[in-house]
Design a protein around this motif. Structure first.
Motif, PDB file in Angstrom:
ATOM      1  N   ILE A   1       0.597  -1.138  -0.079  1.00 52.35           N
ATOM      2  CA  ILE A   1       0.170  -0.065  -0.137  1.00 52.35           C
ATOM      3  C   ILE A   1       0.670   1.496   0.054  1.00 52.35           C
ATOM      4  O   ILE A   1       0.442   2.203  -1.337  1.00 52.35           O
ATOM      5  CB  ILE A   1      -1.539  -0.137   1.002  1.00 52.35           C
TER       6      ILE A   1
ATOM      7  N   THR B   1       1.376   3.888  -2.546  1.00 52.71           N
ATOM      8  CA  THR B   1       1.197   5.675  -2.807  1.00 52.71           C
ATOM      9  C   THR B   1       1.938   6.028  -2.983  1.00 52.71           C
ATOM     10  O   THR B   1       1.777   7.443  -3.679  1.00 52.71           O
ATOM     11  CB  THR B   1       1.072   5.811  -0.895  1.00 52.71           C
TER      12      THR B   1
ATOM     13  N   PHE C   1       2.148   6.805  -6.691  1.00 44.47           N
ATOM     14  CA  PHE C   1       0.937   7.274  -6.696  1.00 44.47           C
ATOM     15  C   PHE C   1       1.247   9.097  -7.087  1.00 44.47           C
ATOM     16  O   PHE C   1       1.157   9.608  -7.214  1.00 44.47           O
ATOM     17  CB  PHE C   1      -0.651   7.442  -6.049  1.00 44.47           C
ATOM     18  N   LEU C   2       1.978   9.092  -5.849  1.00 47.60           N
ATOM     19  CA  LEU C   2       2.674  10.040  -5.445  1.00 47.60           C
ATOM     20  C   LEU C   2       3.659  10.854  -6.568  1.00 47.60           C
ATOM     21  O   LEU C   2       3.899  12.808  -6.991  1.00 47.60           O
ATOM     22  CB  LEU C   2       3.133  10.756  -3.906  1.00 47.60           C
TER      23      LEU C   2
ATOM     24  N   ASN D   1       6.038  11.193  -9.545  1.00 48.79           N
ATOM     25  CA  ASN D   1       6.047  11.348 -11.482  1.00 48.79           C
ATOM     26  C   ASN D   1       7.038  10.245 -11.811  1.00 48.79           C
ATOM     27  O   ASN D   1       8.535  10.484 -12.411  1.00 48.79           O
ATOM     28  CB  ASN D   1       6.851  12.134 -12.518  1.00 48.79           C
TER      29      ASN D   1
ATOM     30  N   GLY E   1      -6.241  10.726 -14.461  1.00 50.23           N
ATOM     31  CA  GLY E   1      -6.415  10.414 -13.580  1.00 50.23           C
ATOM     32  C   GLY E   1      -6.926   9.259 -13.000  1.00 50.23           C
ATOM     33  O   GLY E   1      -6.448   9.063 -11.875  1.00 50.23           O
TER      34      GLY E   1
ATOM     35  N   ARG F   1      -5.975   6.384 -14.526  1.00 44.38           N
ATOM     36  CA  ARG F   1      -5.064   5.434 -14.695  1.00 44.38           C
ATOM     37  C   ARG F   1      -4.492   5.758 -13.772  1.00 44.38           C
ATOM     38  O   ARG F   1      -3.406   4.686 -13.314  1.00 44.38           O
ATOM     39  CB  ARG F   1      -4.356   5.897 -16.007  1.00 44.38           C
ATOM     40  N   ARG F   2      -3.877   7.319 -13.166  1.00 44.71           N
ATOM     41  CA  ARG F   2      -3.340   7.502 -11.893  1.00 44.71           C
ATOM     42  C   ARG F   2      -3.396   6.699 -10.636  1.00 44.71           C
ATOM     43  O   ARG F   2      -2.499   6.330 -10.174  1.00 44.71           O
ATOM     44  CB  ARG F   2      -2.838   8.640 -12.005  1.00 44.71           C
ATOM     45  N   ILE F   3      -4.858   6.256 -10.547  1.00 43.04           N
ATOM     46  CA  ILE F   3      -4.949   6.272  -8.987  1.00 43.04           C
ATOM     47  C   ILE F   3      -5.647   4.736  -8.879  1.00 43.04           C
ATOM     48  O   ILE F   3      -6.033   4.081  -8.300  1.00 43.04           O
ATOM     49  CB  ILE F   3      -6.438   7.336  -8.846  1.00 43.04           C
TER      50      ILE F   3
ATOM     51  N   THR G   1      -3.446   2.322  -6.749  1.00 46.90           N
ATOM     52  CA  THR G   1      -3.641   2.275  -5.062  1.00 46.90           C
ATOM     53  C   THR G   1      -5.066   1.225  -4.931  1.00 46.90           C
ATOM     54  O   THR G   1      -5.392   0.923  -4.257  1.00 46.90           O
ATOM     55  CB  THR G   1      -4.025   4.041  -4.386  1.00 46.90           C
ATOM     56  N   ILE G   2      -6.158   1.338  -5.729  1.00 49.89           N
ATOM     57  CA  ILE G   2      -6.898   0.839  -5.451  1.00 49.89           C
ATOM     58  C   ILE G   2      -6.735  -1.132  -5.441  1.00 49.89           C
ATOM     59  O   ILE G   2      -7.481  -1.714  -5.323  1.00 49.89           O
ATOM     60  CB  ILE G   2      -8.159   0.226  -6.594  1.00 49.89           C
TER      61      ILE G   2
END
Lengths: 199, 227
Positions: free
Chosen positions: B12, B16, B19-20, B22, B83, B85-87, B90-91
């Motif tokens: 996780i 994260t 996700f943060l 680049n 967006g 694709r970016r998140i 985490t899911i």
């Protein structure tokens, strides 16, 4: 032993109210997803603030000590972390719940104090909005890599971000105050008689 | 195959981080494949397939339909797709964390990490009580319909203030009974015991956990070395 038991009961109460609070968060998220097609997450804290005031009052009544609101904030943060959708939601949740807790139990004041601390507590839910900001960064990078002009990108985002930021933050304040007002009406009607007095 | 909760927490945190930070498209693809393999090993092949499918779809859309960004609609659309694709990682990490890990295992791990008892207990109550709560919600809505107070679930959305009164007040009132029951449960099951707990779940890291944690470190290092 008796003291330990009452402490455990308080902790169980905190857990139960956190669960109910989380259910309200889920419901307001669901309702917004159904009604507002895009960028609905910026309104989650506001709608939640409108609905969850009764739970806040009940927590203050049931566990009237410093630490209750903070624990709710931390538990919500860990729950967000493990369920993963809003990974960095932990930070605002912790800060704002601690601040609300201090304001509620560490300072003197009358009825306006509840409105203020509830408004601050509601800001803890801004966690779900934070990913949008990072998505924006990803989006800008993608645009840059496609050779779009920086001025063009700024033009695209300037209006959208400022307006939505003001709307989002302003609506939290308005909805918190309105929500607390409604919550006190409902609380006095249904729960105050059962519970005795609320400070 | 079972993973240690600690490993799941590491994943996780890693998701994260990705996700943060680049990251490049290549890194993203490798990471999604990595998470999918973890889901496969964890015993959720369907979840892995669905996430891979979603990712490929988002990728396909961003290079075909939203190739040229010029008007408002393409801006909104491409923003949502990039967006999303970016998140997605985490899911996926969350699915990996929640599935096939018992609440007791999480509790055990958190105790080992010296998280205070005052936080673990409410957290366990939330995990334990939330399914009951959703059941209660369904029953309350049924009862409201039966008594003719609402015509359908839609009525609750149209009148949110009334919905608070009708739905939340019964829940808060019943919380009293539930609290005393759960407090007894906590005491009889020895959760309140302040000393060192033992657990039927082994808490040592296994070979597979070491592999996953090591590859996580490689992922974080790779962010600077490769990208």
């Amino acid at each position: 032993m008796a003291r330990q038991q009452s402490k455990i009961k308080e902790l169980v109460y905190i857990g139960i109210y956190t669960a109910i609070y989380f259910l309200v968060v889920c419901i307001s998220t669901g309702v917004l997803k159904l009604t507002v097609p895009i960028f609905n997450s910026i309104m989650i804290p506001a709608l939640n603030a409108l609905l969850a005031g009764v739970i806040y009052l009940t927590v203050l009544d049931r566990v009237p000590r410093f630490g209750a609101l903070t624990t709710i904030g931390i538990v919500m943060g860990i729950f967000f972390l493990i369920t993963g959708h809003f990974p960095i939601a932990f930070v605002p949740e912790l800060i704002f719940s601690l601040l609300a807790d201090w304001l509620q139990h560490g300072t003197r004041g009358g009825k306006t104090k509840i409105y203020l601390s509830y408004t601050i507590f509601s800001f803890g839910l801004t966690g779900p909005i934070l990913p949008l900001w990072f998505m924006k960064q990803a989006y800008i990078n993608e645009l840059v890599s496609r050779g779009k002009d920086q001025a063009y990108i700024n033009h695209v985002f300037a209006a959208v971000t400022n307006v939505s930021f003001v709307i989002s933050m302003g609506s939290i304040v308005v909805c918190s105050i309105l929500g607390m007002w409604i919550a006190q009406k409902i609380y006095d009607k249904h729960l105050a008689g059962l519970r005795g007095t609320r400070s | 195959m079972r993973f240690n909760p600690l490993t799941k927490l590491v994943i996780i945190v890693l998701a994260t981080f990705v996700f943060l930070a680049n990251v490049s498209l290549m890194y993203e693809i490798v990471f999604i494949v990595f998470l999918g393999i973890l889901l496969l090993i964890n015993g959720d092949p369907y979840a892995a397939m669905i996430y891979w499918l979603i990712f490929s779809l988002l990728l396909l859309l961003s290079v075909t339909v939203f190739k040229n960004i010029h008007d408002t609609w393409s801006i909104i659309g491409s923003f949502l797709i990039i967006g999303g694709r970016r998140i997605l990682p985490t899911i996926m990490a969350a699915t990996f964390a929640i599935k096939h890990t018992h609440v007791s295992e999480w509790m055990r791990s958190l105790q080992r990490m010296h998280v205070p008892f005052d936080i673990i207990l409410p957290l366990v109550v939330v995990f334990r009580f939330f399914p009951t709560l959703t059941d209660n919600l369904k029953n309350i809505i049924k009862a409201l319909q039966f008594r003719g107070l609402i015509s359908s679930k839609l009525a609750l959305i149209v009148h949110p203030i009334r919905a608070i009164e009708y739905v939340l007040i019964p829940m808060i009132s019943s919380a009293d009974t539930v609290a005393s029951e759960l407090s007894s449960v906590v005491i009889t099951r020895g959760i309140s015991h302040q000393g060192i707990h033992t657990s039927i779940f082994g808490d040592h890291l296994r070979f597979i956990d070491y592999i996953v944690i090591t590859s996580s470190i490689f992922f974080i290092a790779g962010r600077w070395l490769i990208d």
